[in-house]
Design a protein around this motif. Sequence first.
Motif, short mmCIF file in Angstrom:
data_model
loop_
_atom_site.label_atom_id
_atom_site.label_comp_id
_atom_site.label_asym_id
_atom_site.label_seq_id
_atom_site.Cartn_x
_atom_site.Cartn_y
_atom_site.Cartn_z
N TRP A 208 0.85 -1.20 0.00
CA TRP A 208 0.00 0.00 0.00
C TRP A 208 0.88 1.25 0.00
O TRP A 208 1.98 1.24 0.56
N THR A 209 0.40 2.32 -0.59
CA THR A 209 1.09 3.61 -0.46
C THR A 209 0.77 4.19 0.92
O THR A 209 -0.24 3.81 1.54
N PRO A 210 1.60 5.13 1.41
CA PRO A 210 1.28 5.78 2.69
C PRO A 210 -0.12 6.42 2.67
O PRO A 210 -0.84 6.36 3.67
N GLU A 211 -0.51 7.02 1.54
CA GLU A 211 -1.83 7.65 1.43
C GLU A 211 -2.93 6.59 1.63
O GLU A 211 -3.91 6.83 2.34
N GLU A 212 -2.76 5.46 0.97
CA GLU A 212 -3.77 4.40 1.10
C GLU A 212 -3.86 3.93 2.55
O GLU A 212 -4.95 3.68 3.07
N GLN A 213 -2.71 3.81 3.19
CA GLN A 213 -2.71 3.36 4.59
C GLN A 213 -3.49 4.35 5.47
O GLN A 213 -4.26 3.94 6.34
N CYS A 214 -3.29 5.65 5.22
CA CYS A 214 -4.03 6.65 5.98
C CYS A 214 -5.53 6.52 5.73
O CYS A 214 -6.34 6.60 6.66
N GLN A 215 -5.89 6.34 4.45
CA GLN A 215 -7.32 6.23 4.12
C GLN A 215 -7.95 5.03 4.80
O GLN A 215 -9.08 5.09 5.29
N PHE A 216 -7.22 3.92 4.83
CA PHE A 216 -7.74 2.74 5.54
C PHE A 216 -7.96 3.06 7.02
O PHE A 216 -8.96 2.68 7.61
N SER A 217 -6.99 3.73 7.61
CA SER A 217 -7.11 4.06 9.04
C SER A 217 -8.31 4.96 9.28
O SER A 217 -9.07 4.75 10.24
N GLU A 218 -8.50 5.95 8.39
CA GLU A 218 -9.67 6.84 8.54
C GLU A 218 -10.98 6.09 8.42
O GLU A 218 -11.99 6.47 9.00
N LYS A 219 -10.95 5.01 7.66
CA LYS A 219 -12.15 4.18 7.48
C LYS A 219 -12.35 3.26 8.68
O LYS A 219 -13.32 2.50 8.74
#
Lengths: 251, 251
Positions: A208-219
């Motif tokens: 995953w990219t760092p951005e994707e990881q953040c988005q998952f966390s926000e979800k």
Amino acid sequence: VHGALTIEPVRPRFYLPSLDASGVGELGEDEAGHLTRVLRRGAGAEIDVFDGRGRMFRARVVEAERTRVVVRAEEPVAAAPEPAVQVTLVMSVLKGDKMDAVVRDATMMGVSVVQPVVAARSEVALAAFGRAGRVSRWQRIAVASAKQCGRAVVPIVHAPVTLPDWMTRASAATVLVLSEPSAGPGRSFGEVARGQAVDLVIGPEGGWTPEEQCQFSEKGACFIALGGRTLRADAAPVAAIAALFEAWQAW
Amino acid sequence: VHGALTIEPVRPRFYLPSLDASGVGELGEDEAGHLTRVLRRGAGAEIDVFDGRGRMFRARVVEAERTRVVVRAEEPVAAAPEPAVQVTLVMSVLKGDKMDAVVRDATMMGVSVVQPVVAARSEVALAAFGRAGRVSRWQRIAVASAKQCGRAVVPIVHAPVTLPDWMTRASAATVLVLSEPSAGPGRSFGEVARGQAVDLVIGPEGGWTPEEQCQFSEKGACFIALGGRTLRADAAPVAAIAALFEAWQAW
């Protein structure tokens, strides 16, 4: 008895999604051809039919031409039991025929839905799925795999969407994201509160990219680690589903 | 960044089983060729070497000809951690290249040993393994898979033996035998007392004969069921190993 020995199911299984309360239905063209041309069966033959939604019946062929086969369901029969948790496999699309194997294996393991997604580092772009008939191919593979493993449920295989599109969808399911060993320590399935439904998300080989990881966390997603060896993306679904079912005793 | 993206490990990994305390070693011919011809590296290049027994080092190429490459280990580096239980996969031999996939996947999952066996209903007879070079092929596959998943341990792949021959061998390991859904209810991995070493036995598509089942019982084996769907024999190892590691927290 050494040597090859093929164990056939007692009765051949046919997919009959149109089966309704009347108990009489007509096989689709592929299934009809399989019965008449490959198995060379005709009127009077005993088969099993399943509707893909959980029901399986012993049935009798009442009419059989090359591509027109009418059957009558006679008696419910037990299909392979379904797992105690509904799993949607959210899978980064893979190149070539690896995705075929993923759909086949996920069906065998007992998932309810396969949602292919295109993540930043996925090997295939969304545009590649335009006219390719890949989704209907995956649906046929899911039917074939359900027959082989004895399920009366055929998982729904959706058309691919981008990961950002998938992210914006509301879902009541627990979101569990498989993380690479290089991404640091994740939790184990056993540490997650058991839910009725899980979105199990498996990423591309590149992670995953760092951005994707953040988005998952926000979800509200939870990152899951499966040991320190790097699992090939096409083998990860079987390992992850098995570990999830074992941890939650949901086999 | 949509589209293909290949993530290479920072340093390419090479198998160097002859690595000893001197820290200087010569790559085998295949590995040397890979370095000089495929990767086009030469003297001075930084690589990782692993001995297949658990040690991995950052190393420098000190001499490089086409098939003669000498390297010097400079510093230990962390390899993928090994699981907390030693698993010997005792696998009924499969046809064609399915066994290749089993060796590859079992290595990735973290097994210590692969012991192919010929059971009564196995698809391949023992005689088929006479001159075929299959065992050395499997050993090469295990090396390649260890590189890919980051292990510094290469599992031992034994030559196939008959199941009766395997049965007579003494072993201190816990013997866990995967059983088919049709064979009735088995136990789950979580119900078995945790051991240091496991012989995980996976049978042919046709299942075990009643005689084989008795012999396993006499050996003190435990039959394990993984849900009600019939798993394909080539996919069963990944599912079973994942479930075992999850149940025993041995990832």
